[in-house]
Scaffold this motif. Structure first.
Motif, PDB file in Angstrom:
ATOM      1  N   LYS A   1      41.931  38.576 -22.219  1.00 42.76           N
ATOM      2  CA  LYS A   1      42.715  39.071 -20.619  1.00 42.76           C
ATOM      3  C   LYS A   1      42.665  37.766 -20.001  1.00 42.76           C
ATOM      4  N   HIS A   2      41.257  37.545 -19.968  1.00 46.25           N
ATOM      5  CA  HIS A   2      41.409  35.692 -19.283  1.00 46.25           C
ATOM      6  C   HIS A   2      42.313  34.518 -19.287  1.00 46.25           C
ATOM      7  N   GLY A   3      42.637  34.873 -20.272  1.00 51.79           N
ATOM      8  CA  GLY A   3      43.169  33.770 -21.439  1.00 51.79           C
ATOM      9  C   GLY A   3      42.276  32.799 -21.702  1.00 51.79           C
ATOM     10  N   LEU A   4      41.024  33.362 -22.229  1.00 51.86           N
ATOM     11  CA  LEU A   4      39.732  32.731 -23.201  1.00 51.86           C
ATOM     12  C   LEU A   4      39.688  33.077 -24.445  1.00 51.86           C
ATOM     13  N   LYS A   5      39.525  31.868 -25.345  1.00 49.79           N
ATOM     14  CA  LYS A   5      39.464  32.541 -27.312  1.00 49.79           C
ATOM     15  C   LYS A   5      37.720  32.628 -27.036  1.00 49.79           C
ATOM     16  N   THR A   6      37.267  32.844 -27.666  1.00 49.80           N
ATOM     17  CA  THR A   6      35.685  32.939 -27.743  1.00 49.80           C
ATOM     18  C   THR A   6      35.534  32.655 -29.344  1.00 49.80           C
ATOM     19  N   VAL A   7      34.268  31.253 -28.877  1.00 47.53           N
ATOM     20  CA  VAL A   7      33.797  30.653 -30.475  1.00 47.53           C
ATOM     21  C   VAL A   7      32.498  30.341 -30.337  1.00 47.53           C
ATOM     22  N   LEU A   8      32.370  32.178 -31.768  1.00 46.14           N
ATOM     23  CA  LEU A   8      31.012  32.304 -31.502  1.00 46.14           C
ATOM     24  C   LEU A   8      30.349  31.260 -32.921  1.00 46.14           C
TER      25      LEU A   8
ATOM     26  N   THR B   1      22.035  27.563 -52.865  1.00 46.30           N
ATOM     27  CA  THR B   1      22.868  28.301 -54.064  1.00 46.30           C
ATOM     28  C   THR B   1      23.289  29.507 -54.516  1.00 46.30           C
ATOM     29  N   SER B   2      22.231  30.931 -53.848  1.00 46.37           N
ATOM     30  CA  SER B   2      22.538  31.892 -54.437  1.00 46.37           C
ATOM     31  C   SER B   2      23.891  33.097 -54.035  1.00 46.37           C
ATOM     32  N   PRO B   3      23.951  33.343 -54.988  1.00 51.13           N
ATOM     33  CA  PRO B   3      25.736  34.736 -54.456  1.00 51.13           C
ATOM     34  C   PRO B   3      25.182  35.827 -53.761  1.00 51.13           C
ATOM     35  N   VAL B   4      23.688  35.914 -53.746  1.00 46.25           N
ATOM     36  CA  VAL B   4      23.415  36.832 -52.544  1.00 46.25           C
ATOM     37  C   VAL B   4      23.573  36.188 -51.232  1.00 46.25           C
ATOM     38  N   VAL B   5      22.879  35.384 -50.772  1.00 45.56           N
ATOM     39  CA  VAL B   5      23.133  33.881 -49.689  1.00 45.56           C
ATOM     40  C   VAL B   5      24.676  34.402 -49.458  1.00 45.56           C
ATOM     41  N   LEU B   6      24.701  33.723 -50.245  1.00 43.24           N
ATOM     42  CA  LEU B   6      26.765  33.842 -49.810  1.00 43.24           C
ATOM     43  C   LEU B   6      27.829  34.743 -49.237  1.00 43.24           C
ATOM     44  N   ASP B   7      27.189  36.088 -50.122  1.00 43.79           N
ATOM     45  CA  ASP B   7      27.676  36.642 -49.777  1.00 43.79           C
ATOM     46  C   ASP B   7      27.399  37.865 -48.875  1.00 43.79           C
ATOM     47  N   TYR B   8      26.163  37.399 -48.284  1.00 42.99           N
ATOM     48  CA  TYR B   8      25.293  37.888 -47.471  1.00 42.99           C
ATOM     49  C   TYR B   8      26.056  37.669 -46.090  1.00 42.99           C
ATOM     50  N   PHE B   9      26.049  36.028 -45.745  1.00 35.99           N
ATOM     51  CA  PHE B   9      27.252  35.798 -44.367  1.00 35.99           C
ATOM     52  C   PHE B   9      28.122  35.586 -44.465  1.00 35.99           C
ATOM     53  N   CYS B  10      28.702  35.443 -45.561  1.00 36.00           N
ATOM     54  CA  CYS B  10      30.078  36.412 -45.693  1.00 36.00           C
ATOM     55  C   CYS B  10      30.529  37.324 -45.246  1.00 36.00           C
ATOM     56  N   ARG B  11      29.795  38.080 -45.248  1.00 33.63           N
ATOM     57  CA  ARG B  11      29.731  40.069 -45.121  1.00 33.63           C
ATOM     58  C   ARG B  11      30.043  39.766 -43.213  1.00 33.63           C
ATOM     59  N   ALA B  12      28.832  38.936 -43.332  1.00 36.85           N
ATOM     60  CA  ALA B  12      28.454  39.080 -41.676  1.00 36.85           C
ATOM     61  C   ALA B  12      29.420  38.504 -40.865  1.00 36.85           C
ATOM     62  N   TYR B  13      30.069  37.635 -41.145  1.00 36.26           N
ATOM     63  CA  TYR B  13      30.626  37.123 -40.376  1.00 36.26           C
ATOM     64  C   TYR B  13      32.006  37.458 -40.001  1.00 36.26           C
ATOM     65  N   LEU B  14      32.671  38.005 -41.090  1.00 33.05           N
ATOM     66  CA  LEU B  14      33.712  38.271 -41.335  1.00 33.05           C
ATOM     67  C   LEU B  14      33.597  39.569 -40.293  1.00 33.05           C
ATOM     68  N   LYS B  15      32.912  40.569 -40.482  1.00 30.33           N
ATOM     69  CA  LYS B  15      32.666  41.325 -39.023  1.00 30.33           C
ATOM     70  C   LYS B  15      33.237  40.762 -38.165  1.00 30.33           C
ATOM     71  N   TRP B  16      32.355  39.327 -36.973  1.00 37.61           N
ATOM     72  CA  TRP B  16      32.325  39.344 -35.777  1.00 37.61           C
ATOM     73  C   TRP B  16      34.098  38.595 -35.742  1.00 37.61           C
ATOM     74  N   ALA B  17      34.524  37.721 -36.965  1.00 34.17           N
ATOM     75  CA  ALA B  17      35.847  38.049 -36.518  1.00 34.17           C
ATOM     76  C   ALA B  17      36.549  38.278 -36.656  1.00 34.17           C
ATOM     77  N   GLY B  18      36.033  40.091 -37.086  1.00 39.02           N
ATOM     78  CA  GLY B  18      37.410  40.600 -37.250  1.00 39.02           C
ATOM     79  C   GLY B  18      37.165  41.965 -35.756  1.00 39.02           C
ATOM     80  N   GLN B  19      35.913  41.401 -35.098  1.00 37.25           N
ATOM     81  CA  GLN B  19      36.011  41.747 -33.849  1.00 37.25           C
ATOM     82  C   GLN B  19      36.418  40.757 -32.367  1.00 37.25           C
ATOM     83  N   GLY B  20      36.815  39.730 -33.180  1.00 31.64           N
ATOM     84  CA  GLY B  20      37.169  38.609 -31.467  1.00 31.64           C
ATOM     85  C   GLY B  20      37.215  37.372 -31.848  1.00 31.64           C
ATOM     86  N   ALA B  21      35.898  37.539 -32.312  1.00 32.46           N
ATOM     87  CA  ALA B  21      36.033  35.306 -32.609  1.00 32.46           C
ATOM     88  C   ALA B  21      37.024  34.759 -32.966  1.00 32.46           C
TER      89      ALA B  21
END
Length: 579
Positions: free
Chosen positions: A184-191, A259-279
């Motif tokens: 609303k103040h014209g500011l984007k959010t960099v997370l 190298t772990s797919p579990v680690v990649l999946d965890y961080f993809c899911r986590a940061y998609l959440k915050w991107a979905g909330q406006g990052a």
């Protein structure tokens, strides 16, 4: 780095963003066919927005009810709020929480936007341990890898990457509410995000809750270092160890298995959440501690749901060839903080004495990599002179003013660390004032400071001048206390030529420019002066001591030698490995 926006989209975006012409002046528009070829450094949307960087806990305490001053209990070694650094050289430094929060940031969004910033970079928001760390080495004058007694006030010690740290939100103000409010103040959010490590994980006299642990979105414990040295982990036989590498990396921080797919999946899911909330963008902490293969997979994951999502990483290295590979599309197309240019900026504008003497603008030229450099696109690099992980720039008021005049007119996306608008704690390192609390009284008083006034002036010029945000850069003169260069943007229905004059000297400087100077009526963005330049004419101006002027011509490129120089700059601006 990013797929180019359509001609129509970028033209509309630029024309709607408040271009650099007076309300009575029509922008320089002609049918698109007359504006070929296109000239631009980047069409990345974030390039419009200078970035103000805050360590959220250290900015403003807007809601004391979320301070959690009793957290950690009565044990002085574990309490989390207000932990002053001992010693005469601490300069008020603190390694506990001090109360800065989302509300304090949002309450001052108008202050940030009024300075001319279009985005705010905030430190990580995820849940951190609820006690001070009792392991590691005691803090001292050396800030690096000394973590005993520290807390997660900075946000980089993630425990649950799906949950907000309780010190940040307020009632009816979560992260989604913060991003909406900033917008609303014209500011984007960099997370700010972290993937290579979690919290400190071993060397504690006895295990502490949260430290060395990782929890999933539903609160399930999925990883636990169990206070064991990495060499004692058994990833093959203990599922709670499988998230980690069995060798150390940074201090006592967990070393997540890239190298772990579990680690990649965890961080993809986590940061998609915050991107979905406006990052709107991510700044990636310690990017070089995970290989480019991980970041290619991670960026693909994020951009599958958020196409063209902008990211930049921190690779603390002054050699461009070492950090440039992150920017290449085949490695994920992640921009980086421009550490090599930072080193040159510090040498040119700070008060430090360097082995090779005092430096002028010539010291900056080859670090710009305007053509044929190692970066995929130098115009998308994040430019800066200091941050929270290194001593603040040690400069006079005039040095800060000169640095800002350069950063806000030259190629790249400028980033300014909180408090630099008043020279806050200049020259200090992490345990000697670098991350000190700023607070509302300093915000309220900032407007009267000369650094603030000069920063606001040039940041507002950049905010209103698309050529300074996205245009190709052609250097005319960069030596001693003087710099002259063009920034040229010609795309779709928009055309603008900016001529920048910088003077970091202690006396006014006279400039006369003839090279590539296109005829027409030029207007000075700061003074408001106008000059009509005839064919083969010159533009003459005097720039005050420690001053800047930006001359503007809203017209398509017609001069033949200027067009030839721009053709070459356009063709060679994309760097990286040659096929």
């Amino acid at each position: 780095m990013r797929p180019v926006l359509s001609t129509l989209a970028i033209a509309l975006a630029l024309l709607g963003a408040g271009c650099a012409h007076s309300p009575t002046e029509a922008p320089a528009t002609l049918p698109a066919a007359t504006l070929r070829p296109a000239y631009y450094g980047t069409l990345e949307p974030l390039a419009s927005d200078a970035v103000y960087f805050v360590v959220t806990d250290r900015f403003v305490n807007g809601d004391p009810s979320n301070d959690h001053r009793d957290q950690g209990g009565p044990d002085a070694a574990r309490r989390t709020f207000d932990r002053p650094v001992p010693g005469a050289g601490a300069n008020g430094a603190n390694i506990g929480y001090l109360g800065g929060d989302f509300k304090g940031l949002l309450d001052n969004a108008g202050y940030i936007a009024d300075m001319g910033f279009g985005a705010v970079w905030i430190t990580p928001i995820v849940d951190n341990p609820d006690e001070a760390f009792t392991g590691g080495d005691p803090i001292g004058s050396d800030a690096f890898f000394k973590d005993r007694g520290k807390t997660g006030y900075h946000g980089y010690w993630g425990v649950n990457f799906f949950e907000l740290d309780e010190h940040l939100p307020s009632r009816k103000l979560d992260f989604a509410g913060l991003t909406r409010g900033l917008r609303k103040h014209g500011l984007k959010t960099v997370l700010d995000i972290v993937a290579n490590h979690g919290s400190p994980s071993y060397t504690m006299p006895e295990p502490q809750p949260g430290f060395g642990q990782i929890f999933d979105a539903d609160g399930t414990l999925i990883a636990d270092h169990q206070n064991l040295h990495p060499g004692e982990l058994d990833p093959e036989n203990n599922p709670l160890h499988a998230f980690f590498h069995a060798e150390p990396d940074l201090a006592q921080l967990s070393n997540n298995d890239d190298t772990s797919p579990v680690v990649l999946d965890y961080f993809c899911r986590a940061y998609l959440k915050w991107a979905g909330q406006g990052a709107d963008a991510f700044r990636i902490d310690t990017i070089r501690h995970m290989p480019v293969a991980f970041w290619k997979s991670f960026s693909d994951c994020i951009r599958a749901e958020h196409p063209d999502f902008f990211m930049f990483g921190e690779a603390f290295d002054y050699a461009a060839e070492n950090i440039a590979p992150f920017t290449w599309p085949e490695n994920g197309g992640v921009s980086v903080l421009d550490f090599p240019l930072k080193e040159r900026i510090d040498a040119v504008f700070s008060v430090k004495q360097h082995d090779d003497g005092k430096h002028g603008y010539e010291h900056i030229v080859d670090a710009l990599y305007l053509t044929g450099g190692p970066y995929h696109n130098p115009y998308e690099l994040m430019t800066f002179y200091d941050n929270h992980d290194m001593p603040r720039m040690d400069a006079s008021d005039e040095g800060f003013i000169d640095a800002h005049n350069f950063l806000f007119t030259a190629r790249g996306i400028p980033v300014i660390y909180y408090g630099s608008e008043v020279g806050f704690m200049r020259g200090t390192g992490e345990h000697a004032g670098n991350r000190n609390y700023f607070g509302q009284p300093r915000v309220n008083a900032a407007e009267g400071h000369p650094i603030h006034a000069a920063l606001r002036r040039i940041a507002k010029v950049r905010e209103a001048t698309p050529a300074l945000q996205r245009g190709l850069q052609l250097n005319v003169e960069m030596a001693g206390d003087r710099a002259v260069f063009y920034r040229v943007l010609q795309e779709g229905g928009f055309a603008q030529i900016a001529l920048v004059m910088l003077n970091k000297g202690d006396a006014p400087a006279a400039f006369e420019v003839e090279r590539w100077l296109q005829p027409g009526e030029w207007r000075a963005a700061i003074s408001g002066d106008r000059q009509v330049v005839e064919d083969s004419g010159t533009l003459q101006a005097t720039v005050p001591a420690h001053g800047v002027e930006v001359w503007l011509l809203n017209a398509p490129v017609r001069r033949a030698d200027l067009r030839a120089a721009l053709d070459e700059a356009m063709a060679e601006r994309i760097g990286g490995p040659k096929n």
